[in-house]
Design a protein around this motif. Structure first.
Motif, short mmCIF file in Angstrom:
data_model
loop_
_atom_site.label_atom_id
_atom_site.label_comp_id
_atom_site.label_asym_id
_atom_site.label_seq_id
_atom_site.Cartn_x
_atom_site.Cartn_y
_atom_site.Cartn_z
N ARG A 1 71.87 148.35 10.15
CA ARG A 1 72.87 148.32 9.07
C ARG A 1 73.74 147.06 9.17
O ARG A 1 74.12 146.48 8.14
CB ARG A 1 73.75 149.57 9.12
N ALA A 2 74.05 146.64 10.37
CA ALA A 2 74.95 145.50 10.57
C ALA A 2 74.26 144.15 10.50
O ALA A 2 74.93 143.11 10.48
CB ALA A 2 75.66 145.63 11.91
N THR A 3 72.92 144.14 10.43
CA THR A 3 72.19 142.86 10.39
C THR A 3 71.32 142.80 9.14
O THR A 3 71.79 142.44 8.07
CB THR A 3 71.38 142.66 11.69
N ALA A 4 70.06 143.15 9.28
CA ALA A 4 69.11 142.94 8.18
C ALA A 4 69.41 143.76 6.94
O ALA A 4 69.24 143.28 5.81
CB ALA A 4 67.69 143.22 8.67
N LEU A 5 69.84 145.01 7.12
CA LEU A 5 70.07 145.84 5.94
C LEU A 5 71.26 145.34 5.13
O LEU A 5 71.24 145.39 3.90
CB LEU A 5 70.27 147.30 6.36
N ALA A 6 72.31 144.87 5.80
CA ALA A 6 73.45 144.31 5.08
C ALA A 6 73.01 143.11 4.25
O ALA A 6 73.34 143.00 3.05
CB ALA A 6 74.54 143.89 6.07
N PHE A 7 72.24 142.25 4.85
CA PHE A 7 71.74 141.07 4.15
C PHE A 7 70.84 141.47 2.97
O PHE A 7 71.03 141.03 1.84
CB PHE A 7 70.96 140.19 5.13
N ASN A 8 69.87 142.35 3.24
CA ASN A 8 68.91 142.72 2.20
C ASN A 8 69.53 143.49 1.05
O ASN A 8 69.01 143.46 -0.07
CB ASN A 8 67.78 143.56 2.81
N SER A 9 70.63 144.18 1.30
CA SER A 9 71.24 144.99 0.25
C SER A 9 71.82 144.16 -0.88
O SER A 9 72.12 144.68 -1.96
CB SER A 9 72.34 145.89 0.84
N LEU A 10 71.96 142.86 -0.66
CA LEU A 10 72.48 141.97 -1.71
C LEU A 10 71.38 141.33 -2.54
O LEU A 10 71.68 140.67 -3.55
CB LEU A 10 73.34 140.87 -1.08
N MET A 11 70.13 141.51 -2.16
CA MET A 11 69.05 140.79 -2.84
C MET A 11 68.86 141.22 -4.29
O MET A 11 68.45 140.41 -5.12
CB MET A 11 67.75 140.96 -2.07
N VAL A 12 69.19 142.48 -4.62
CA VAL A 12 69.08 142.88 -6.03
C VAL A 12 70.07 142.12 -6.89
O VAL A 12 69.85 141.91 -8.09
CB VAL A 12 69.27 144.40 -6.21
N ALA A 13 71.19 141.68 -6.29
CA ALA A 13 72.18 140.90 -7.03
C ALA A 13 71.78 139.43 -7.12
O ALA A 13 71.85 138.82 -8.19
CB ALA A 13 73.55 141.03 -6.37
N THR A 14 71.33 138.87 -6.00
CA THR A 14 70.95 137.45 -6.04
C THR A 14 69.68 137.24 -6.87
O THR A 14 69.55 136.22 -7.55
CB THR A 14 70.75 136.88 -4.62
N ASN A 15 68.77 138.20 -6.84
CA ASN A 15 67.58 138.09 -7.68
C ASN A 15 67.95 138.11 -9.16
O ASN A 15 67.37 137.38 -9.97
CB ASN A 15 66.60 139.22 -7.37
N ALA A 16 68.90 138.96 -9.50
CA ALA A 16 69.36 139.01 -10.89
C ALA A 16 70.08 137.71 -11.27
O ALA A 16 69.88 137.17 -12.37
CB ALA A 16 70.29 140.20 -11.09
#
Length: 293
Positions: free
Chosen positions: A177-192
């Motif tokens: 949660r504190a590393t990869a998942l935090a980072f990946n959780s923003l990808m739906v926003a940056t992709n948009a």
């Protein structure tokens, strides 16, 4: 000791986890919608959320090193996680200032990190050693050593890697949660954001500026590629011209404004997770401080 080898390893959940966007906290299969009232500065807050805590990561590296020493290996791992995240990279652009361009051309755009070791190097041979891998990752097949996060993702779990992560983060779930998942959780926003018309508007202004120079490229990526291919003084000239047009057209500010629209929405959706991750990182950094002395 059985072996005395100093090496590096990226200890990131991103490298070991099976990370599906649909399984990251609060993520749906739909891209994030733009906010009607974007919050200026939210991109910086999102970058901080996406960046791993350096103190905690140093603690993990030290805990793994000590564990591997007990197993007979003098092995120094490199820190994990995406640190100092620049979300502009995830819509296709590296930050480039005139000062940086003058000093080092496009060096700042090159991949960071140690990369994969050469098979015939000391580290490459060590990585191929089954006994070393067992000490680092535990016994059994990779399929048997997968641990699941609360979000449904998994990572290899065992050996000194698991011991080191547990010593600092408490659980594999906290670590992911504190590393990869935090980072990946923003990808739906940056992709948009990458599909927003404002990106092309920023590129068009930059292109118009570049058309008046000796390097009339159509896209910043084209300039970067040309500069890296050229190398030497020509690279510096292209980079400085590129950076100058970015500065004069407000390129970075325009890209950040586009990101703000989508990250305002996404960070609101992630409020509970952001607070939880902040606490996880605080606790982890405190454990690291105690370990490192």
């Amino acid at each position: 000791m059985k072996k005395k080898t100093i090496g590096v390893l990226i200890l990131t959940a991103g490298a070991a986890a099976t990370l599906a966007a649909a399984a990251t906290p609060g993520v749906s299969s739909m891209l994030t919608k733009p906010a009607e009232h974007p919050v200026s500065g939210v991109t910086l807050a999102a970058e901080q959320f996406a960046s791993a805590d350096s103190a905690a990561e140093n603690g993990v590296a030290e805990a793994v090193r000590r564990c591997m020493a007990k197993a007979g290996y003098d092995y120094t791992p490199v820190s994990a996680g995406q640190q100092s995240v620049d979300l502009k990279q995830h819509v296709g652009f590296d930050t480039l200032s005139v000062e940086t361009a003058r000093a080092s051309g496009y060096a700042s755009t090159k991949p960071k990190g140690p990369g994969e070791p050469a098979p015939d190097s000391d580290l490459g041979k060590l990585m191929a050693d089954p006994a070393f891998q067992q000490a680092l990752n535990g016994s059994g097949s990779p399929e048997q050593n997968i641990v699941q996060s609360s979000a449904g993702t998994g990572m290899l779990w065992g050996g000194c890697k698991a011991e080191g992560i547990t010593a600092i983060y408490g659980t594999a779930d906290n670590y992911m949660r504190a590393t990869a998942l935090a980072f990946n959780s923003l990808m739906v926003a940056t992709n948009a954001a990458g599909q927003d018309a404002g990106i092309q508007t920023a590129v068009d202004s930059w292109k118009e500026c570049m058309s008046t120079t000796a390097f009339p490229y159509s896209h910043p990526g084209e300039a970067v590629s040309a500069g890296l291919d050229a190398g030497g003084q020509k690279e510096l000239k292209i980079a400085v011209t590129d950076a100058g047009c970015r500065e004069s057209t407000g390129f970075d500010a325009k890209i950040t404004a586009v990101l703000d629209k989508y990250l305002t929405t996404r960070m609101k959706e992630l409020e509970t997770e952001v607070a939880a991750v902040k606490q996880i990182r605080h606790d982890a950094s405190e454990r690291a401080r105690l370990l490192l002395g």
